[in-house]
Design an enzyme around this catalytic site. Sequence first.
Site, PDB file in Angstrom:
ATOM      1  N   GLU A  81       0.817  -1.206   0.000  1.00  0.00           N
ATOM      2  CA  GLU A  81       0.000   0.000   0.000  1.00  0.00           C
ATOM      3  C   GLU A  81       0.858   1.266   0.000  1.00  0.00           C
ATOM      4  OE1 GLU A  81      -3.216   0.302  -0.137  1.00  0.00           O
ATOM      5  OE2 GLU A  81      -3.510   2.386   0.468  1.00  0.00           O
ATOM      6  N   ASP A  82       1.888   1.280   0.833  1.00  0.00           N
ATOM      7  CA  ASP A  82       2.585   2.536   1.108  1.00  0.00           C
ATOM      8  C   ASP A  82       4.018   2.631   0.597  1.00  0.00           C
ATOM      9  OD1 ASP A  82       0.339   3.372   2.408  1.00  0.00           O
ATOM     10  OD2 ASP A  82       1.038   2.829   4.405  1.00  0.00           O
TER      11      ASP A  82
END
Length: 723
Positions: A81-82
């Site tokens: 996700e990051d």
Amino acid sequence: MKKAYIVRLSDILDQIQSYLPGADTRLVEKAYVFAARAHAGQVRRSGEPYLSHPMSVAYILAQMKLDLPTIAAGLLHDTVEDTNVTIEEIRHLFGDTVADIVDGVTKISHLPVKSKVHKQAENFRKMLLAMANDLRVILVKLADRLHNMRTLEYMPEHKRQRISRETLEIYAPLASRLGIDWLKRELEDLSFMYLYPEDYRRLREEVDKVVAARQDFIEEVKKIIVDKLKEEGIKGRVIGRRKHLFSIYRKLQRNNLSIDQLYLIYDIIGLRVIVQQIKECYQVLGIVHSLWKPIPGRFKDYINLPKPNMYQSLHTTVIGPGGRQMEIQIRTEDMDRVANEGIAAHWLYKEDKIIAASSAKNGQLEWLERLIELQKELQNPRDFIESLRMDLFPDEVYVFTPQGDIKVLPRGATPVDFAYAIHTEVGHHCARAKVNGRLVPLDYELQTGDIVEIVTTPHQKPSRDWLKFVKTSRARSRIKQWLKQEERQRILAAGREMLDREFRKVKLTLAAFLDHELSEEIAKSFSFKNVEELVAAVGYGKLTPQQVVKRFLVTREKEAGQEEEIITRKRRPHHRGPEALSVEGTEDVLFHLSKCCKPLPGDEVVGYITRGRGITVHRADCPNLETLDPERLIDVKWEPGDGATYTARIWVLTVDKKGMLASISGAISATEANILEADLKTTQDRRALFNFVLEVSNKAHLDRIMNNVKQIEGVIRVERKFA
Ligand code: MN
């Protein structure tokens, strides 16, 4: 707020060793190194290094005593996700199980949760479960949410509100569903604190006061029970149990009480007796009930009938020392663990060896099957397993509209099903579909979590091909309905064209036929409800256009002939006879004498205005008048006219003897009437019944005839008939 403790790798590993002694934790260590590198340089809002978050999540998962791939996935859950890490990398380095869990968590974080959540919380929870495939995805997500809630103070106010509401409506119920009670309680109290800070603060203060005030009382009761257990030789412990704040708050609200009325809630603090064996639970219950009077209706046996989330315990409320009510829960150590930890407790405590062995394998099915196997030991586990199974392998997919509304569709549903679920018109004009921003074919199989956008164009129409792939009955029936209507239009057009062509051969047009007063009658003569059905029948080929045209021509000719006859009779000047019909104030009205009652000049009559066929004249006493539309009745009267003749029917009852017919005929002829028909029936009681159809000038003429006939010897009765 307490200062957050920063979790270290050794904390996680120690925790794992506490429930999986000797476990090979290299997978977790490798995940730690990988996550540390991926998140290097990232900082949380709290100022801590970002890594502290996945570390805390992994630690929570270890506290939940989950298997090693789950803990590794907890460490990796935000990398895709990051950071620049791809799911393929994770799969390559950590295997399918870890990758699938990380992938599931990532997908959930992409769901477009908006303000709509409130209305559709239940669907959203189901969707999470449906997306997860593997419950471990949900467990990681719950641990992630718990840590985010614990550190929510660093978020701006509007985010705190949104996240807290979502936690209260989605994640706390999920934790409850999975039976993880401690997690549910903590999530609820944290959400409560951020959503209603003032109520939270006041309630906490008040509850602290109540608990302090009741402390001595609780200790007293506790001591009595402990002593009694010793006396009976039962090994067990007794603990004071405090209801969590949010459940007290909810209870106040449910009962319309304010925080000041807290003293009305007796179970803020209660006792829990924890023993070794099930039979001891009932023994302890007997002891408690012999010490204090139970309140009827308050006893609950969740041992025999576990709650859907597997919770088992005995609950009873008694009137304790000093007449004060108190709730006592009785359960075994095993039940207590299940009550706190839910499903995790079940599979770990009972089957830790199998778990450790199979954690290297993939496949959530096996994991679930094991859970089901365990449940067989429980007496009534069916509800829990059924509901869990439905949630894990649902026959439904959950998709979003671009506005964030959730639509629930059957598995295999397509964008066309979705379009019809939005609105029939959207379905009918559905030209293209975009899923997650990308164009897809209309028979694309929707996946849970898809954001679906339908592009409509006015010219798009439903296609028969759609029936091959739509899954919802709604879409199917709407498409079929549309196709049927469309086919009918086509059939009607064909029928119209064929008929028009045929009518033109006889110098007519279909339009002329449709306008003609006989058209409905023609349709009915072929047994159709109306002209449209007739046209459709021609279109379908059930009837040839030639048949229709022919019948029309024949009928029209016949009708014209009849009209002519009536008119001619009325106008015949040489035929002496007195009367004709008229309606006041009109001329040249076309009259028909009704066939049902055959009125004669001189009869009292009533006219009935037909549709397009002039006026039908009935006798005023004709029974059929009652069936006619009174609005269309009109006064008519006989006027001195051109001497037409009329038919009338009479009925003569006589004794059965020779020469009667001759006598009657003679009497009739004497009045210058013609006999058009005569027939005779003899009856069993030696009587004869004659029927005559006569040609007469008017009512007076007929009356004369009937009088003459009545004079004949042997005639019993003479009557004029209606038809
Ligand atoms: Mn996270």
